[in-house]
Each structure stands twice: as structure tokens, then as C-alpha cells.
Design an enzyme around this catalytic site. Structure first.
Site, PDB file in Angstrom:
ATOM      1  CG  HIS A   1      34.201  36.618  45.984  1.00 32.16           C
ATOM      2  ND1 HIS A   1      34.491  37.730  46.754  1.00 32.16           N
ATOM      3  CD2 HIS A   1      35.016  36.706  44.886  1.00 32.16           C
ATOM      4  CE1 HIS A   1      35.428  38.449  46.145  1.00 32.16           C
ATOM      5  NE2 HIS A   1      35.749  37.855  45.018  1.00 32.16           N
TER       6      HIS A   1
ATOM      7  CB  CYS B   1      38.575  36.733  46.308  1.00 30.15           C
ATOM      8  SG  CYS B   1      39.220  38.212  45.544  1.00 30.15           S
TER       9      CYS B   1
ATOM     10  CG  ASN C   1      36.514  41.577  44.292  1.00 23.48           C
ATOM     11  OD1 ASN C   1      36.665  41.261  45.474  1.00 23.48           O
ATOM     12  ND2 ASN C   1      36.965  40.848  43.296  1.00 23.48           N
TER      13      ASN C   1
HETATM   14  N1  COA Z   1      35.286  51.051  30.867  1.00 22.88           N
HETATM   15  C1  COA Z   1      35.022  51.016  29.554  1.00 22.88           C
HETATM   16  N2  COA Z   1      35.471  50.053  28.742  1.00 22.88           N
HETATM   17  C2  COA Z   1      36.213  49.081  29.295  1.00 22.88           C
HETATM   18  C3  COA Z   1      36.517  49.051  30.659  1.00 22.88           C
HETATM   19  C4  COA Z   1      36.031  50.104  31.449  1.00 22.88           C
HETATM   20  N3  COA Z   1      36.268  50.174  32.787  1.00 22.88           N
HETATM   21  N4  COA Z   1      37.280  47.970  30.916  1.00 22.88           N
HETATM   22  C5  COA Z   1      37.432  47.318  29.750  1.00 22.88           C
HETATM   23  N5  COA Z   1      36.801  48.005  28.773  1.00 22.88           N
HETATM   24  C6  COA Z   1      36.703  47.666  27.359  1.00 22.88           C
HETATM   25  C7  COA Z   1      37.836  46.798  26.885  1.00 22.88           C
HETATM   26  O1  COA Z   1      38.948  47.584  26.559  1.00 22.88           O
HETATM   27  C8  COA Z   1      37.216  46.119  25.712  1.00 22.88           C
HETATM   28  O2  COA Z   1      37.246  46.995  24.624  1.00 22.88           O
HETATM   29  P1  COA Z   1      37.544  46.456  23.134  1.00 22.88           P
HETATM   30  O3  COA Z   1      36.416  45.499  22.830  1.00 22.88           O
HETATM   31  O4  COA Z   1      37.544  47.689  22.331  1.00 22.88           O
HETATM   32  O5  COA Z   1      38.869  45.768  23.225  1.00 22.88           O
HETATM   33  C9  COA Z   1      35.766  45.932  26.106  1.00 22.88           C
HETATM   34  O6  COA Z   1      35.524  46.887  27.156  1.00 22.88           O
HETATM   35  C10 COA Z   1      35.460  44.570  26.625  1.00 22.88           C
HETATM   36  O7  COA Z   1      36.460  44.213  27.584  1.00 22.88           O
HETATM   37  P2  COA Z   1      36.413  42.874  28.352  1.00 22.88           P
HETATM   38  O8  COA Z   1      37.588  42.800  29.273  1.00 22.88           O
HETATM   39  O9  COA Z   1      36.197  41.759  27.392  1.00 22.88           O
HETATM   40  O10 COA Z   1      35.087  43.074  29.215  1.00 22.88           O
HETATM   41  P3  COA Z   1      34.259  42.044  30.033  1.00 22.88           P
HETATM   42  O11 COA Z   1      32.869  42.025  29.591  1.00 22.88           O
HETATM   43  O12 COA Z   1      34.962  40.726  30.183  1.00 22.88           O
HETATM   44  O13 COA Z   1      34.261  42.731  31.471  1.00 22.88           O
HETATM   45  C11 COA Z   1      35.308  42.532  33.602  1.00 22.88           C
HETATM   46  C12 COA Z   1      35.474  42.960  32.155  1.00 22.88           C
HETATM   47  C13 COA Z   1      36.633  42.710  34.311  1.00 22.88           C
HETATM   48  C14 COA Z   1      34.264  43.425  34.247  1.00 22.88           C
HETATM   49  C15 COA Z   1      34.834  41.057  33.652  1.00 22.88           C
HETATM   50  O14 COA Z   1      35.621  40.283  32.780  1.00 22.88           O
HETATM   51  C16 COA Z   1      34.916  40.466  35.029  1.00 22.88           C
HETATM   52  O15 COA Z   1      34.228  40.880  35.938  1.00 22.88           O
HETATM   53  N6  COA Z   1      35.713  39.413  35.191  1.00 22.88           N
HETATM   54  C17 COA Z   1      35.809  38.689  36.434  1.00 22.88           C
HETATM   55  C18 COA Z   1      36.631  39.475  37.373  1.00 22.88           C
HETATM   56  C19 COA Z   1      36.659  38.855  38.720  1.00 22.88           C
HETATM   57  O16 COA Z   1      35.766  38.189  39.134  1.00 22.88           O
HETATM   58  N7  COA Z   1      37.764  39.145  39.402  1.00 22.88           N
HETATM   59  C20 COA Z   1      37.949  38.846  40.743  1.00 22.88           C
HETATM   60  C21 COA Z   1      38.333  37.460  40.979  1.00 22.88           C
HETATM   61  S1  COA Z   1      38.296  37.243  42.707  1.00 22.88           S
END
Ligand code: COA
Length: 315
Positions: free
Chosen positions: A241, A113, A271
Site C-alpha cells: 500500500h 486503505c 495515497n
Molecule cells: N509541511 C510542513 N510541516 C509540516 C507538515 C507539512 N505538510 N505537516 C506537519 N508538519 C510539521 C508539524 O507541524 C511538526 O511541526 P512541529 O515539530 O513544529 O510541531 C513537524 O512537521 C513534524 O510533524 P509530524 O506529524 O511529527 O511529522 P512526521 O514526520 O510524522 O510526518 C506524516 C507526518 C503524516 C507524513 C507521517 O507521520 C506519515 O506518513 N504517517 C503515516 C500516514 C499514513 O500512512 N496514513 C495512511 C494510513 S492508510
């Protein structure tokens, strides 16, 4: 000092729009969860379009906007992790499709990215050594082709698209003062390649990547401001980004950046990896939020891990 400025931008995204509701039919998720955790409402996915057609569409639009003919281009770099073939590279296909000169370097660059920022810096170095003064920098990714559709933690995030900039190099213009960084690791974010013997899909530790991002973005901003001797108030526009709206919100709050000085299009595209930053630049130029003389602080981060920032002016 010598450097590049952006002369024209362009973009191309697939026609098919995939809503959060559409994804809720594929994995257990909801529009409410995706919107509140990421700010994403739709993303565009290729159907008829190819990586090559997206690159071509964005590049043609950027050349037109810049008023530059293909024969005046001195180098072409495509930032991507999803080129449709390894050889020929996406940049080689663009050389053929656009009729770019034969006596110039055209190649792909992988910094996930952060790829567009790495490519901009590379272009500034290439043009310093070229008799031609215009360069074509494209960011294109078709992540829908490498998404794990069984992983709700990642499949909701990504979209396909391409953005492009035609840049001009001149002696006496300031350098973009790129600050780029790398920390080799496959633990947080990976997309397996040939060694697995099968087509790889993206795997990501979302929460850890989030933490990395909210540290990397201010770090890059501070380094670029320090290098250029500017303050945030000297910057006309902040281009981030587009990975998660919450990451951008945290940064703009930290730097007290007013809403008219930054832009989010993540709701529309998700993204799009290397395409994310040039998609923003292209929309900003079309909306006339930036114009000749505007200074944008551009910041990216991504797999690798990689990160980078640069202060980019519009010509
Ligand atoms: N829908 C519903 N629930 C979801 C889900 C979805 N699409 N994806 C994950 N969950 C659930 C998980 O299973 C977890 O459940 P649990 O508490 O029962 O285990 C809960 O939601 C929290 O998951 P978590 O991964 O901790 O969520 P988060 O708040 O960290 O959000 C992202 C997840 C991916 C949206 C976030 O971490 C993120 O944006 N990270 C950065 C990603 C990024 O920038 N990537 C690109 C780099 S270039």
C-alpha cells in the site's frame, strides 16, 4: 486447494495533477518537506471526473486486458470509503454501466486503505460458490472530496484514483491465503459519516499511524509467508500500500528486498486509499514486471484499523 488468480488489471486517474508547489499555496508547507517526509511529488484530483467514471474507466480497462466479457462476471466488489452515493452503491452503478449480469452480487466494501485486500479475499469466497468463474474487484477513492484543506499534516497525502482486477477462480489453483486483521478504533484515523449531520473530513494522528504501519506490514508478510510455506525469496514481487515511501523503504530494508522486486508509484499518486494496491498491480502488468505465473505478496493497512496480506498469482 482452490483459488483465484489475476487475469487482467486496469486503472483510471483524474487528469488534474496537483503538485506539492500547488499545495504550498493552500497550507504552510514546501515541496522539500513533503518529498522528504512522504516521497509524494504529485497527486491527481477529480474535476470533471466522478467516483463512478473512475470505477468505470478502471473496470473497462481490466476487462479488456483480461479479454473477458461483462456477461461472464460472477460478482463485483468495489472497495471504497468515498462512493458518490451510499445507495445505489458504486458496485451497483458499475453493474448498470458495464451491463454486468443481473443474477450476481454487486456491493461496496469498506476497509479503508486495506479495502482492496478485503475485497480480493471476499471475491475468492464468492466465486467458490458461483457458477461463473470470473470476478471484478475495484478499488476506488476520491479522498480529495473528504480532505481537510486546513490540516497540512493530512491534506498533502491524499489523491484520487481507481484500479481494478478481473480475477479467475479455478479448482486446483492455490488460494490467495489472505491474512486479514481488524482493530476497531477511531483514535488514530477517522472519517466521520452520517451521524455528524455534516460532510466529514479525514483526521489522522500521522506519527502514530506511521508506527502502526511499520509494525503491521512485516506482521502481515510473515503471516502470509508462514501460511503458504514460502520465504521472501520465493516471491517474485512485493506490492505495498502506497501511504508513505518511508514506510516502504523501512520494510524493504528489513527484508533485504532488491529494488527490482518492489515498486513505488506514490510520487505520482500520493495515497489513493483503496485504489493504491490495484494501481500498482495495473502499472506492474503494463510494464511487464509481472506476467503469467508471477507471484506477488500484496500487503495493505489502513483506517479501521485494518490490515492484510495475500499471495496473489497472475494467470
Ligand atoms: N509541511 C510542513 N510541516 C509540516 C507538515 C507539512 N505538510 N505537516 C506537519 N508538519 C510539521 C508539524 O507541524 C511538526 O511541526 P512541529 O515539530 O513544529 O510541531 C513537524 O512537521 C513534524 O510533524 P509530524 O506529524 O511529527 O511529522 P512526521 O514526520 O510524522 O510526518 C506524516 C507526518 C503524516 C507524513 C507521517 O507521520 C506519515 O506518513 N504517517 C503515516 C500516514 C499514513 O500512512 N496514513 C495512511 C494510513 S492508510
Amino acid at each position: 486447494m482452490n483459488g483465484i488468480k489475476i487475469k487482467g488489471t486496469g486503472r483510471c486517474v483524474p487528469a488534474k495533477i496537483v503538485t506539492n508547489g500547488d499545495l504550498a499555496k493552500v497550507v504552510e508547507t514546501s515541496d522539500e518537506w513533503i518529498t522528504s517526509r512522504t516521497g509524494i511529488r504529485h497527486r491527481h484530483h477529480c474535476t470533471e471526473e466522478t467516483h463512478e467514471s473512475l470505477c468505470l474507466g478502471a473496470a473497462k480497462a481490466a476487462l479488456e486486458k483480461a479479454g473477458i466479457a461483462p456477461e461472464d462476471i460472477g460478482a463485483c466488489v468495489v472497495a471504497t470509503v468515498t462512493a458518490q452515493s451510499i445507495v445505489p452503491s458504486a458496485a451497483c452503478l458499475l453493474q448498470r454501466d458495464l451491463g454486468l449480469p443481473h443474477d450476481i452480487p454487486c456491493f461496496d466494501l469498506n476497509a479503508a486503505c486495506t479495502g482492496f485486500l478485503f475485497a480480493l479475499h471476499t471475491m475468492e469466497c464468492l466465486l467458490a460458490a458461483s457458477p461463473r468463474k470470473y470476478g471484478l474487484v475495484v478499488g476506488c477513492d476520491t479522498l480529495s472530496r473528504v480532505t481537510n484543506w486546513e490540516d497540512r499534516g493530512t491534506c498533502i497525502l491524499f489523491g484520487d484514483g481507481a484500479g481494478a482486477c478481473v480475477v479467475e477462480y479455478r479448482e486446483g489453483w492455490p488460494s490467495i491465503s489472505a491474512e486479514l486483521g481488524t482493530h476497531g478504533s477511531s483514535e488514530l484515523l477517522s472519517l466521520p459519516g452520517l451521524e455528524t449531520g455534516k460532510r466529514g473530513v479525514i483526521a489522522m494522528e500521522g506519527t502514530k499511524v506511521f508506527k502502526f504501519a511499520v509494525e503491521a506490514v512485516p506482521y502481515c508478510m510473515d503471516r502470509v509467508l508462514e501460511k503458504t510455506g514460502m520465504t521472501a525469496a520465493d516471491v517474485d514481487f512485493f506490492v505495498f500500500h502506497q501511504a508513505n515511501a518511508r514506510i516502504i523503504d523501512l520494510v524493504v530494508r528489513k527484508y533485504r528486498i532488491p529494488p527490482e522486486k518492489y515498486y513505488k508509484n506514490i510520487a505520482e499518486y500520493g495515497n489513493t486509499s483503496a485504489a493504491s494496491i490495484p494501481l500498482v498491480l495495473s502499472e506492474l502488468q503494463d510494464l511487464e514486471k509481472v506476467g503469467p505465473g508471477s507471484r506477488a505478496l500484496v500487503v495493505g493497512f489502513g483506517g479501521g484499523l485494518t490490515w492484510g496480506g495475500a499471495l496473489v498469482e497472475f494467470a
